[in-house]
Every structure is written in C-alpha cells, then in structure tokens.
Design a protein around this motif. Structure first.
Motif, mmCIF file in Angstrom:
data_model
loop_
_atom_site.group_PDB
_atom_site.id
_atom_site.type_symbol
_atom_site.label_atom_id
_atom_site.label_comp_id
_atom_site.label_asym_id
_atom_site.label_seq_id
_atom_site.Cartn_x
_atom_site.Cartn_y
_atom_site.Cartn_z
ATOM 1 N N ILE A 106 122.626 46.623 112.772
ATOM 2 C CA ILE A 106 123.025 46.429 114.167
ATOM 3 C C ILE A 106 123.723 47.646 114.757
ATOM 4 C CG2 ILE A 106 124.599 45.095 115.657
ATOM 5 C CD1 ILE A 106 122.023 43.634 114.936
ATOM 6 N N THR A 107 124.561 48.307 113.966
ATOM 7 C CA THR A 107 125.386 49.377 114.534
ATOM 8 C C THR A 107 124.835 50.775 114.303
ATOM 9 O OG1 THR A 107 126.806 49.615 112.576
ATOM 10 C CG2 THR A 107 127.465 47.974 114.246
ATOM 11 N N VAL A 108 123.890 50.923 113.381
ATOM 12 C CA VAL A 108 123.366 52.252 113.080
ATOM 13 C C VAL A 108 121.856 52.289 113.292
ATOM 14 C CG1 VAL A 108 123.132 54.061 111.323
ATOM 15 C CG2 VAL A 108 125.228 52.700 111.431
ATOM 16 N N ASP A 109 121.120 51.625 112.419
ATOM 17 C CA ASP A 109 119.656 51.730 112.418
ATOM 18 C C ASP A 109 119.018 51.251 113.717
ATOM 19 O OD1 ASP A 109 120.086 52.548 109.820
ATOM 20 O OD2 ASP A 109 119.236 50.757 108.893
ATOM 21 N N CYS A 110 119.515 50.158 114.250
ATOM 22 C CA CYS A 110 118.890 49.553 115.442
ATOM 23 C C CYS A 110 119.894 49.410 116.577
ATOM 24 C CB CYS A 110 118.294 48.189 115.072
ATOM 25 S SG CYS A 110 117.064 48.277 113.758
ATOM 26 N N ARG A 111 120.822 50.318 116.654
ATOM 27 C CA ARG A 111 121.890 50.262 117.653
ATOM 28 C C ARG A 111 121.339 50.176 119.085
ATOM 29 N NH1 ARG A 111 127.250 51.811 117.325
ATOM 30 N NH2 ARG A 111 128.227 52.077 119.364
ATOM 31 N N LYS A 112 120.461 51.105 119.452
ATOM 32 C CA LYS A 112 119.920 51.139 120.810
ATOM 33 C C LYS A 112 119.164 49.845 121.129
ATOM 34 C CE LYS A 112 116.731 53.622 123.884
ATOM 35 N NZ LYS A 112 116.443 52.398 124.588
ATOM 36 N N GLN A 113 118.331 49.398 120.206
ATOM 37 C CA GLN A 113 117.548 48.187 120.429
ATOM 38 C C GLN A 113 118.451 46.960 120.543
ATOM 39 O OE1 GLN A 113 117.003 50.539 118.150
ATOM 40 N NE2 GLN A 113 114.842 51.107 118.145
ATOM 41 N N THR A 114 119.536 46.946 119.773
ATOM 42 C CA THR A 114 120.479 45.830 119.854
ATOM 43 C C THR A 114 121.164 45.807 121.210
ATOM 44 O OG1 THR A 114 120.871 45.909 117.472
ATOM 45 C CG2 THR A 114 122.520 44.784 118.810
ATOM 46 N N ILE A 115 121.642 46.960 121.639
ATOM 47 C CA ILE A 115 122.323 47.044 122.939
ATOM 48 C C ILE A 115 121.374 46.612 124.056
ATOM 49 C CG2 ILE A 115 123.312 48.653 124.627
ATOM 50 C CD1 ILE A 115 124.451 50.192 122.155
ATOM 51 N N ASP A 116 120.154 47.129 124.052
ATOM 52 C CA ASP A 116 119.176 46.771 125.090
ATOM 53 C C ASP A 116 118.869 45.277 125.070
ATOM 54 O OD1 ASP A 116 119.022 49.400 125.933
ATOM 55 O OD2 ASP A 116 117.124 49.813 124.885
ATOM 56 N N ALA A 117 118.659 44.737 123.878
ATOM 57 C CA ALA A 117 118.301 43.314 123.763
ATOM 58 C C ALA A 117 119.432 42.422 124.259
ATOM 59 C CB ALA A 117 117.934 42.983 122.320
ATOM 60 N N VAL A 118 120.660 42.718 123.846
ATOM 61 C CA VAL A 118 121.794 41.898 124.256
ATOM 62 C C VAL A 118 122.040 42.037 125.758
ATOM 63 C CG1 VAL A 118 124.309 41.605 123.997
ATOM 64 C CG2 VAL A 118 122.868 41.913 121.984
ATOM 65 N N LYS A 119 121.912 43.247 126.262
ATOM 66 C CA LYS A 119 122.136 43.503 127.688
ATOM 67 C C LYS A 119 121.137 42.735 128.554
ATOM 68 C CE LYS A 119 123.148 47.700 128.794
ATOM 69 N NZ LYS A 119 123.048 49.148 129.066
ATOM 70 N N HIS A 120 119.882 42.717 128.142
ATOM 71 C CA HIS A 120 118.830 42.130 128.974
ATOM 72 C C HIS A 120 118.457 40.690 128.615
ATOM 73 C CE1 HIS A 120 118.043 45.918 131.021
ATOM 74 N NE2 HIS A 120 118.135 46.513 129.839
ATOM 75 N N GLU A 121 118.726 40.288 127.371
ATOM 76 C CA GLU A 121 118.267 38.959 126.935
ATOM 77 C C GLU A 121 119.345 38.113 126.280
ATOM 78 O OE1 GLU A 121 114.821 39.846 124.549
ATOM 79 O OE2 GLU A 121 113.783 40.756 126.241
ATOM 80 N N GLY A 122 120.534 38.638 126.170
ATOM 81 C CA GLY A 122 121.642 37.864 125.628
ATOM 82 C C GLY A 122 121.735 37.921 124.109
#
Length: 154
Positions: free
Chosen positions: A85-101
């Motif tokens: 969540i914080t390293v490998d897929c940080r950007k994807q996590t931020i985008d997903a949470v921002k746009h889809e919760g």
C-alpha cells in the motif's frame, strides 16, 4: 481508530467479505497488487489466512498452529500489506481511494487473496486430497439435477 478499521477491512477482504464493486482505479490497484506480490508474498498471505481460519471453534481442534507462529504470520502479513500500500502500489492506492473510496482497497486485496489461493489449490497433493470427495458424491443424483437445468452430461 481509523487504522484499526483499516486493518479490519484488510482482514475482511482476505476472508471473502469484501464488496464486489470495482472501478477503473480499483482495477489498477488490483493489477499492481497482483504484479507486486511475489510467490513468497502470496504464500505468506495464505499462511496468514489459514492461521486465522484455524481459530474458528469448529476447526481449532484440527490445527496445531501456536500463538507464536500466528503472531509471526500476522507480523509478516502486516509488513506485506504496508509495503504494497505505501511503497509498491502507493500511487494506485491513493488514486483508488480518492476516486472510489476505501472499498477499493478491500476489493483489490480480495482479488489478490483469490490469486494467492490458486497457488494452494494447484499443488498436486491438494488436488489429490480434494478429489477424494468424488468417491462420496451421488453422481446420478447430481447428473439428474444438471439435466433438469439443461446441461447435457458428457
């Protein structure tokens, strides 16, 4: 409190209770999680799930996992979740949470859990063990139900 709820959400995802909804950002997060989790990571996930399931009162008597082993599985999996969540897929996590919760994390980890479990079921020993069920099935009764549903036996 929010972090505790997040941990519960991760656990729920691996225990099959995550919602089925997935959008474009969740899909990207899912792809990243699957691509980033090594075979060893996936094994760790399955050991963690197994150790948690082994706590169920109806199953506990069949498991000899110690509390020290379980704590080790918890620790390794916690580190894995954090890294993904914080390293490998940080950007994807931020985008997903921002746009889809936050649900996007649950659904993405649910898919990762499914992918990881395929490794368990693909082992010849597991397949052989599961095949033992066949000798206890009433194949005629099953075939009759399938035929009623429009399936032609082969």
């Amino acid at each position: 409190m929010r972090l505790k709820l997040g941990a519960i959400a991760f656990a729920a995802a691996f225990l099959g209770t995550a919602p089925a909804h997935a959008g474009a950002y969740s899909d990207e997060l899912t792809k990243c999680l699957v691509a980033s989790a090594t075979a060893d990571d996936q094994k760790s996930l399955m050991l963690w799930v197994f150790s948690a399931l082994a706590l169920h009162p109806d199953i506990k008597a069949y498991s000899n996992i110690t509390s020290e082993q379980r704590d080790g599985f918890d620790k390794k999996t916690g580190q894995l979740f954090t890294r993904l969540i914080t390293v490998d897929c940080r950007k994807q996590t931020i985008d997903a949470v921002k746009h889809e919760g936050e649900e996007s994390i649950q659904s993405s980890f649910n898919v990762l859990g499914q992918v990881a479990s395929k490794g368990l079921f693909s082992a010849p020993e597991v397949s052989q063990g599961m095949a033992g069920l066949i000798k206890h099935l009433d194949l005629n009764a099953l075939a009759a139900v399938l035929m009623e549903g429009g399936v032609t036996p082969k």
